[in-house]
Design an enzyme around this catalytic site. Structure first.
Site, PDB file in Angstrom:
ATOM      1  N   ASP A  10       0.717  -1.246  -0.035  1.00 41.29           N
ATOM      2  CA  ASP A  10      -0.008   0.198  -0.113  1.00 41.29           C
ATOM      3  C   ASP A  10       0.895   1.117  -0.141  1.00 41.29           C
ATOM      4  O   ASP A  10       0.876   2.072   0.909  1.00 41.29           O
ATOM      5  CB  ASP A  10      -0.883  -0.024   1.202  1.00 41.29           C
ATOM      6  CG  ASP A  10      -0.179   0.099   2.580  1.00 41.29           C
ATOM      7  OD1 ASP A  10      -1.003   0.713   3.538  1.00 41.29           O
ATOM      8  OD2 ASP A  10       0.955  -0.270   2.845  1.00 41.29           O
ATOM      9  N   ASP A  15       6.828   1.242   1.702  1.00 45.55           N
ATOM     10  CA  ASP A  15       6.692   0.053   0.953  1.00 45.55           C
ATOM     11  C   ASP A  15       7.253   0.496  -0.605  1.00 45.55           C
ATOM     12  O   ASP A  15       7.875  -0.630  -1.158  1.00 45.55           O
ATOM     13  CB  ASP A  15       4.848   0.062   0.227  1.00 45.55           C
ATOM     14  CG  ASP A  15       4.139   0.043   1.557  1.00 45.55           C
ATOM     15  OD1 ASP A  15       3.854   1.080   2.345  1.00 45.55           O
ATOM     16  OD2 ASP A  15       3.334  -1.182   1.637  1.00 45.55           O
ATOM     17  N   ASN A  40      -2.564   2.820   3.274  1.00 46.44           N
ATOM     18  CA  ASN A  40      -2.015   4.297   3.698  1.00 46.44           C
ATOM     19  C   ASN A  40      -2.765   5.215   3.001  1.00 46.44           C
ATOM     20  O   ASN A  40      -3.047   6.355   3.608  1.00 46.44           O
ATOM     21  CB  ASN A  40      -0.611   4.131   3.204  1.00 46.44           C
ATOM     22  CG  ASN A  40       0.485   3.345   4.161  1.00 46.44           C
ATOM     23  OD1 ASN A  40       0.342   3.558   5.417  1.00 46.44           O
ATOM     24  ND2 ASN A  40       1.258   2.812   3.612  1.00 46.44           N
ATOM     25  N   THR A 126       2.857  -5.890   2.890  1.00 43.17           N
ATOM     26  CA  THR A 126       3.383  -4.712   3.583  1.00 43.17           C
ATOM     27  C   THR A 126       2.423  -3.765   3.910  1.00 43.17           C
ATOM     28  O   THR A 126       2.605  -2.694   4.268  1.00 43.17           O
ATOM     29  CB  THR A 126       4.660  -4.280   2.723  1.00 43.17           C
ATOM     30  OG1 THR A 126       4.061  -3.717   1.642  1.00 43.17           O
ATOM     31  CG2 THR A 126       5.681  -5.307   2.471  1.00 43.17           C
ATOM     32  N   PHE A 168      -0.903  -0.188  12.486  1.00 44.66           N
ATOM     33  CA  PHE A 168      -1.770   0.283  11.486  1.00 44.66           C
ATOM     34  C   PHE A 168      -2.176  -1.034  10.646  1.00 44.66           C
ATOM     35  O   PHE A 168      -3.421  -1.323  10.412  1.00 44.66           O
ATOM     36  CB  PHE A 168      -1.221   1.055  10.679  1.00 44.66           C
ATOM     37  CG  PHE A 168      -1.965   1.660   9.563  1.00 44.66           C
ATOM     38  CD1 PHE A 168      -1.732   1.302   8.136  1.00 44.66           C
ATOM     39  CD2 PHE A 168      -2.846   2.486   9.516  1.00 44.66           C
ATOM     40  CE1 PHE A 168      -2.441   1.579   7.071  1.00 44.66           C
ATOM     41  CE2 PHE A 168      -3.707   3.043   8.544  1.00 44.66           C
ATOM     42  CZ  PHE A 168      -3.392   2.732   7.345  1.00 44.66           C
ATOM     43  N   ASN A 169      -1.337  -1.986   9.882  1.00 43.35           N
ATOM     44  CA  ASN A 169      -1.663  -2.809   8.913  1.00 43.35           C
ATOM     45  C   ASN A 169      -2.514  -3.726   9.496  1.00 43.35           C
ATOM     46  O   ASN A 169      -3.587  -4.349   8.915  1.00 43.35           O
ATOM     47  CB  ASN A 169      -0.516  -3.498   8.535  1.00 43.35           C
ATOM     48  CG  ASN A 169       0.389  -2.827   7.475  1.00 43.35           C
ATOM     49  OD1 ASN A 169      -0.075  -1.665   6.980  1.00 43.35           O
ATOM     50  ND2 ASN A 169       1.440  -3.180   7.564  1.00 43.35           N
ATOM     51  N   HIS A 242       9.722   0.594   7.883  1.00 48.70           N
ATOM     52  CA  HIS A 242       9.034  -0.509   8.366  1.00 48.70           C
ATOM     53  C   HIS A 242       9.122  -1.672   7.273  1.00 48.70           C
ATOM     54  O   HIS A 242       9.631  -2.639   7.366  1.00 48.70           O
ATOM     55  CB  HIS A 242       7.408  -0.139   8.565  1.00 48.70           C
ATOM     56  CG  HIS A 242       7.079   0.522   9.578  1.00 48.70           C
ATOM     57  ND1 HIS A 242       7.341   0.344  10.757  1.00 48.70           N
ATOM     58  CD2 HIS A 242       6.850   2.155   9.387  1.00 48.70           C
ATOM     59  CE1 HIS A 242       6.864   1.547  11.488  1.00 48.70           C
ATOM     60  NE2 HIS A 242       6.827   2.607  10.476  1.00 48.70           N
ATOM     61  N   ASP A 243       8.399  -1.506   6.018  1.00 46.00           N
ATOM     62  CA  ASP A 243       8.258  -2.453   5.019  1.00 46.00           C
ATOM     63  C   ASP A 243       9.594  -3.118   4.453  1.00 46.00           C
ATOM     64  O   ASP A 243       9.644  -4.169   4.005  1.00 46.00           O
ATOM     65  CB  ASP A 243       7.456  -1.917   3.899  1.00 46.00           C
ATOM     66  CG  ASP A 243       5.988  -1.485   4.543  1.00 46.00           C
ATOM     67  OD1 ASP A 243       5.267  -0.622   4.089  1.00 46.00           O
ATOM     68  OD2 ASP A 243       5.657  -2.288   5.420  1.00 46.00           O
TER      69      ASP A 243
HETATM   70  O1  RIB Z   1       2.544   0.435  10.785  1.00 53.54           O
HETATM   71  C1  RIB Z   1       3.498   0.517   9.612  1.00 53.54           C
HETATM   72  C2  RIB Z   1       2.771  -0.014   8.624  1.00 53.54           C
HETATM   73  O2  RIB Z   1       1.726   0.589   8.050  1.00 53.54           O
HETATM   74  C3  RIB Z   1       3.790   0.045   7.008  1.00 53.54           C
HETATM   75  O3  RIB Z   1       3.635  -0.771   6.210  1.00 53.54           O
HETATM   76  C4  RIB Z   1       3.550   1.217   6.514  1.00 53.54           C
HETATM   77  O4  RIB Z   1       3.610   1.499   5.089  1.00 53.54           O
HETATM   78  C5  RIB Z   1       1.751   1.318   6.837  1.00 53.54           C
HETATM   79  O5  RIB Z   1       1.121   0.569   5.885  1.00 53.54           O
HETATM   80 CA    CA Z   2       2.792  -0.442   4.032  1.00 56.27          CA
END
Ligand code: RIB
Ligand code: CA
Length: 316
Positions: A10, A15, A40, A126, A168-169, A242-243
């Site tokens: 996303d 990402d 996102n 991701t 979040f994901n 993160h990703d």
């Molecule tokens: O919490 C971080 C994640 O949420 C990452 O994948 C970022 O791109 C968002 O998607």
């Molecule tokens: Ca992401």
């Protein structure tokens, strides 16, 4: 032989860097396709952003698919406050040459896996897990074809980044996360506990920019935007990358430490929706379903990322 992977994402600046790291590693990773999901930012932007990365990296031959715009049973929540209105603030957006495939991402995932050998495809989600869960729900026969799912999501000691309890994901689509975590295939999960260790500090961003090729330039520009939210909110020294941890784990697993344990997700509670309960000390008899990654050599991660981004300048 290169590992066959599908990245489900996303974009989102992080990402985008995960895609670039995969593009830079064709000897180890055969990126069959990129599937996109609402997360996102809305789906119409996530697939555009993924296709922009294909253009920027000169990988217009990698097929990009649009998937689920909304989570399984809940309205989509997005994260423009972090990623900006375009989802990829930091670089100028453009209409990419890389086309959007007509086939729905879920149908592409099912078709590709059904045509594949047993235990042969690695899925790298991701973003919210809606596409992956929908594919499993629609055609369970794909499961034996999945070699491993390497996902970014969840948290244990780090707490949540969207609510006090949830990352979040996972929060965006907890029902989808529950389907994936129960699917029975090998899972490597990289949550905030490890991704919050890889901060895009000014020095690291400057080292990326100093590579001097257009892909590194775009990466530095994206990260320069991406870190402002985290430095204000967490007073961290840069945004967590993160990703790309998912792709880096595939390419250089020795940078990471993890432990096999049970990870379960909360799908009912209003207060803790999306929480990932990581049974790190095996205090329950819940089945082991995840390799939970909790530590990374952050300097080694950035040295590796920079080495791979440098490849985009080698043939120019
Ligand atoms: O919490 C971080 C994640 O949420 C990452 O994948 C970022 O791109 C968002 O998607
Ligand atoms: Ca992401």
């Amino acid at each position: 032989m290169a590992r066959k992977i599908i990245i489900d994402c996303d974009p989102g600046q992080d990402d985008a860097v995960a895609l670039l790291l995969a593009f830079a590693s064709p000897e180890e990773l055969e990126l069959l396709g990129i599937t996109t999901v609402g997360g996102n930012v809305p789906l119409r932007l996530t697939h555009r952003n993924a296709r922009m990365m294909c253009d920027i990296a000169g990988k217009q031959d990698v097929p990009v698919f649009a998937g689920c715009a909304e989570p399984l049973v809940r309205p989509l929540q997005t994260a423009e406050m972090i990623h900006g209105e375009t989802g990829i603030n930091g670089i100028d957006v453009f209409e990419p040459d890389t086309p959007l495939q007509d086939e729905h991402a879920v149908d592409y995932i099912i078709r590709t896996l059904m045509d594949a050998d047993q235990d042969s495809i690695t899925l790298v989600p991701t973003g919210p897990l809606t596409n992956i869960a929908t594919a499993i729900d629609k055609q369970a026969a794909i499961l034996p074809k999945i070699h491993r799912i390497v996902l970014m999501g969840g948290a244990m000691r780090e707490g949540g980044n969207r609510t006090p309890s949830a990352e979040f994901n996972i929060l965006v689509d907890p029902e989808a996360a529950d389907i994936v975590l129960r699917c029975g295939r090998p899972i490597t999960q990289l949550g905030l506990d490890v991704t919050h260790q890889v901060l895009s500090t000014r020095d690291r961003v400057d080292r990326i920019r100093a590579l001097g090729n257009p892909v590194a330039e775009a990466t530095a520009d994206m990260l320069s935007f991406f870190d402002r939210y985290d430095t204000e909110k967490y007073t961290s020294k840069g945004a967590p990358l993160h990703d790309p941890c998912t792709v880096a784990w595939l390419l250089k697993p020795g940078l990471f430490d993890g432990k096999d344990c049970n990870v379960s997700v909360e799908t009912q509670s209003e207060l803790t929706l999306g929480h990932t309960a990581v049974d790190f000390w095996h205090v329950t008899d819940r089945p082991i379903n995840v390799h939970w990654v909790y530590r990374v050599d952050a300097d080694g991660f950035y040295d590796f990322l920079i080495e791979r981004l440098a490849r985009f300048g080698e043939d120019s």
